[in-house]
Design a protein around this motif. Structure first.
Motif, PDB file in Angstrom:
ATOM      1  N   GLN A 158      -5.126   9.132   1.542  1.00  0.00           N
ATOM      2  CA  GLN A 158      -5.775   7.641   1.199  1.00  0.00           C
ATOM      3  C   GLN A 158      -4.604   6.966   0.627  1.00  0.00           C
ATOM      4  N   TYR A 159      -4.979   5.459   0.673  1.00  0.00           N
ATOM      5  CA  TYR A 159      -3.923   4.767   0.351  1.00  0.00           C
ATOM      6  C   TYR A 159      -4.110   3.852  -0.969  1.00  0.00           C
ATOM      7  N   ARG A 160      -3.176   3.595  -1.893  1.00  0.00           N
ATOM      8  CA  ARG A 160      -3.529   2.960  -3.112  1.00  0.00           C
ATOM      9  C   ARG A 160      -2.677   1.609  -3.126  1.00  0.00           C
TER      10      ARG A 160
ATOM     11  N   LYS B 236       0.330  19.811  -4.216  1.00  0.00           N
ATOM     12  CA  LYS B 236       1.228  19.117  -4.700  1.00  0.00           C
ATOM     13  C   LYS B 236       2.329  20.217  -4.187  1.00  0.00           C
TER      14      LYS B 236
ATOM     15  N   TRP C 261       0.736  -1.240  -0.127  1.00  0.00           N
ATOM     16  CA  TRP C 261       0.003  -0.011   0.016  1.00  0.00           C
ATOM     17  C   TRP C 261       0.838   1.034   0.008  1.00  0.00           C
TER      18      TRP C 261
ATOM     19  N   GLU D 114       0.995   5.603  -0.050  1.00  0.00           N
ATOM     20  CA  GLU D 114       0.200   6.780   0.115  1.00  0.00           C
ATOM     21  C   GLU D 114      -0.069   7.478  -1.166  1.00  0.00           C
ATOM     22  N   LYS D 115      -1.306   8.085  -1.114  1.00  0.00           N
ATOM     23  CA  LYS D 115      -1.959   9.182  -2.147  1.00  0.00           C
ATOM     24  C   LYS D 115      -1.722  10.430  -1.617  1.00  0.00           C
ATOM     25  N   GLU D 116      -1.767  11.540  -2.506  1.00  0.00           N
ATOM     26  CA  GLU D 116      -1.821  12.846  -1.932  1.00  0.00           C
ATOM     27  C   GLU D 116      -2.852  13.236  -1.201  1.00  0.00           C
ATOM     28  N   ASN D 117      -3.925  12.590  -1.414  1.00  0.00           N
ATOM     29  CA  ASN D 117      -5.283  12.812  -0.493  1.00  0.00           C
ATOM     30  C   ASN D 117      -5.227  12.235   0.823  1.00  0.00           C
TER      31      ASN D 117
END
Length: 598
Positions: free
Chosen positions: A103-105, A350, A96, A98-101
């Motif tokens: 949450q996790y991808r 960003k 997993w 971490e995304k910018e928001n």
């Protein structure tokens, strides 16, 4: 350039060109399995995977590229051919990120041998798929980049006056791809070899560690996943383009008097799609048309591709009033004299993330003020400059970022570095940065100033460039120059223990001076291919001075030091050495105290 060289090494260029040309003529392919499992294609796949950083990441079996390197060529080929006779991919490792928001991808990492197999498939399927793909799809395709996608958006805003954008966010795209539909889409592209489709189906259903067998989706992190995702969304591309861009705007008909006239078709929705992977925009002329497109695309995704959109992230934006975000950039149509033009910058989230990343690098230097850490900071700065340099207001954005970091940078690095205008900076520093700006000198390396960046005009992608046609490859060789700044940024990331500051600095300066070319063959080099050779070896009295270093392709560097004459002769033939190259090779070998070659 390295891709084309590898193709030539293994005599695959002609095969891929033929596949592309046949697919362009709407031909079908029922005997691809032999090509996928051929010795040359497997060795090419191994070569490609080996040069990929991800090859050092283990799968569920704990193995990396080092374990495969121990096999002979014949053993590797036989192992893969045998495995594909009754293919059963191993479990996929789940990671997993971490995304910018916040949450996790989920990422799915196949075992290393399965990655080589996926690369075998990708190499053969890509030319066929590329012949069918939409020209304004830019994600994970050869020669295309985010800069081309942004250039297309700016072009449509500036020249076509399209100031309404339909933003559609597909909810969990990679996790919700319909497997049956994907196989059908591959069949419709002409990939009609049942063995190939059966293997792809097994790849899609490979068990994920601790989660079980997926019923839908393509694992992000798989070698083949990016190509398959483009296959899925190609239907959307072609449908949108067929509604307006490829649709004839007028139809000829005869009047009662026999006169031929053209009648315009005005009941169409004007819209132009720009897509990068699952992130796409449709640019329209007015709000009414934009609303039509929003609902039409939502319905198409649901009914045809079995995908849902995220209502909270999907919207219609009037660029005259507010900004739209795309690939980390912001876009707005601002007034300039008597028209509106696209003003692009860095999106707020960003910019905040870049600030935090810069602070991590600064604290690392404070804790350990070494050459390596200073170069890693410089690599970070050059990397973000390279990515955002196409923004029209990049100088303003990075000036703000530099101002926000100024006190933090000064207070942390004052005890470990020397602050002031650069004194005798490296060739690379002088080439890309102003020597009037004050900066820190850490362990003999001047830190690159964050705010010193200039806008570079973004250029649209040229459709005549192609890896898969003879004319396209010629234009690549003639016109496409490597982004030396980007490669320097990547070279700086390399960890080279027990090397002097002089060596680290001079190899970068040498690469910059030679414009990223191999000094023996003239090949354009990427960072992963670069080796720095001591013309006179250190054990024979050579130094790390600039004049004693040479930038070589890693395979050429190994060739310089080889002992076995049969291997040397074979590689000279494989690399297509000219007489002048052989003469230069012998000069290098003589300085190393080695025998010359005939």
């Amino acid at each position: 350039m390295s891709t084309l060289r590898y193709w030539d090494y293994y005599n695959m260029t002609g095969i891929f060109t033929d596949l592309y040309e046949r697919a362009s003529q709407q031909d079908t392919f029922s005997r691809l399995y032999e090509t996928v499992t051929s010795r040359e294609n497997i060795l090419l796949a191994f070569r490609t995977i080996k040069s990929n950083k991800g090859s050092k990441t283990p799968g569920t079996d704990g193995k990396t590229i080092k374990d495969i390197k121990e096999l002979s060529e014949n053993e590797l080929v036989k192992t893969i051919q045998t495995k594909l006779e009754n293919y059963r991919p191993k479990k996929v490792r789940r990671v997993w990120i971490e995304k910018e928001n916040g949450q996790y991808r989920p990422l799915g990492i196949p075992c290393i041998l399965d990655r080589v197999i996926q690369q075998c498939f990708k190499q053969v399927l890509e030319p066929i798929a590329e012949a069918h793909f939409y020209k304004h799809s830019y994600g994970f395709r050869p020669l295309r980049s985010t800069h081309h996608a942004m250039a297309r958006v700016q072009h449509l805003v500036n020249t076509a006056n399209l100031h309404y954008i339909v933003d559609v966010d597909i909810k969990g795209f990679f996790d919700n791809v319909n497997h049956k539909l994907l196989i059908k889409q591959l069949w419709n592209l002409g990939i009609q070899d049942r063995k190939i489709l059966a293997c792809i189906s097994k790849m899609l259903k490979a068990e994920i560690d601790k989660e079980g067998v997926p019923s839908k989706g393509v694992p992000q992190g798989g070698i083949l996943s990016t190509l398959l995702s483009n296959v899925v969304l190609n239907d959307l591309d072609q449908w949108v383009a067929g509604q307006w861009e490829f649709f004839p705007l007028s139809k000829n008909y005869k009047t009662r008097e026999g006169k031929v006239v053209a009648k315009k078709r005005t009941a169409l929705k004007e819209g132009y799609l720009v897509r990068y992977a699952d992130d796409f925009k449709i640019l329209c002329r007015d709000g009414k048309t934009a609303h039509k497109w929003y609902h039409a695309v939502k319905l198409y995704l649901k009914e045809r591709l079995k995908l849902d959109i995220s209502p909270e992230k999907s919207q219609i934006v009037n660029l005259r009033k507010r900004k739209s975000e795309f690939l980390g950039f912001t876009i707005k149509a601002n007034k300039k004299r008597n028209k509106r033009v696209a003003h692009t910058g860095v999106k707020k989230k960003k910019r905040e993330k870049l600030k935090e990343q810069a602070k991590v690098h600064i604290l690392r230097i404070k804790a350990s003020p070494t050459t390596q850490n200073a170069l890693r900071f410089n690599s970070f700065v050059l990397g973000i400059h390279n990515y955002f340099k196409g923004a029209t207001h990049v100088n303003l954005e990075f000036s703000r970022l530099a101002y926000d970091l100024q006190a933090f940078l000064y207070n942390r690095l004052r005890p470990v570095g020397k602050y002031g205008r650069p004194i005798r900076p490296s060739t690379t520093y002088k080439k890309y940065f102003s020597t009037r700006s004050k900066t820190f000198e850490i362990a003999g390396v001047h830190l690159f100033p964050v705010g010193d960046v200039r806008t570079v005009n973004t250029m649209n992608f040229s459709p005549t460039l192609s890896l898969f046609t003879e004319e396209g490859r010629k234009k690549i060789y003639d016109k496409l120059k490597p982004d030396v700044r980007l490669e320097i940024s990547n070279i700086m990331k390399a960890v080279l223990p027990n090397r002097t500051v002089e060596y680290m600095d001079n190899r970068i300066s040498r690469f910059s001076m030679k414009m990223g070319k191999c000094e023996l063959t003239g090949w354009n080099l990427t960072a992963s291919e670069v080796h720095c050779h001591h013309y006179r070896p250190k054990h024979l009295g050579g130094t790390d001075e600039f004049r004693n270093l040479r930038i070589l392709h890693k395979d050429i560097h190994r060739l310089v030091h080889r002992i076995d004459t049969e291997i040397i002769t074979s590689e000279i033939r494989k690399f297509g050495f000219t007489s002048s190259m052989i003469k230069k090779l012998n000069q290098y070998r003589m300085e190393c105290g080695l025998e010359t070659v005939v």
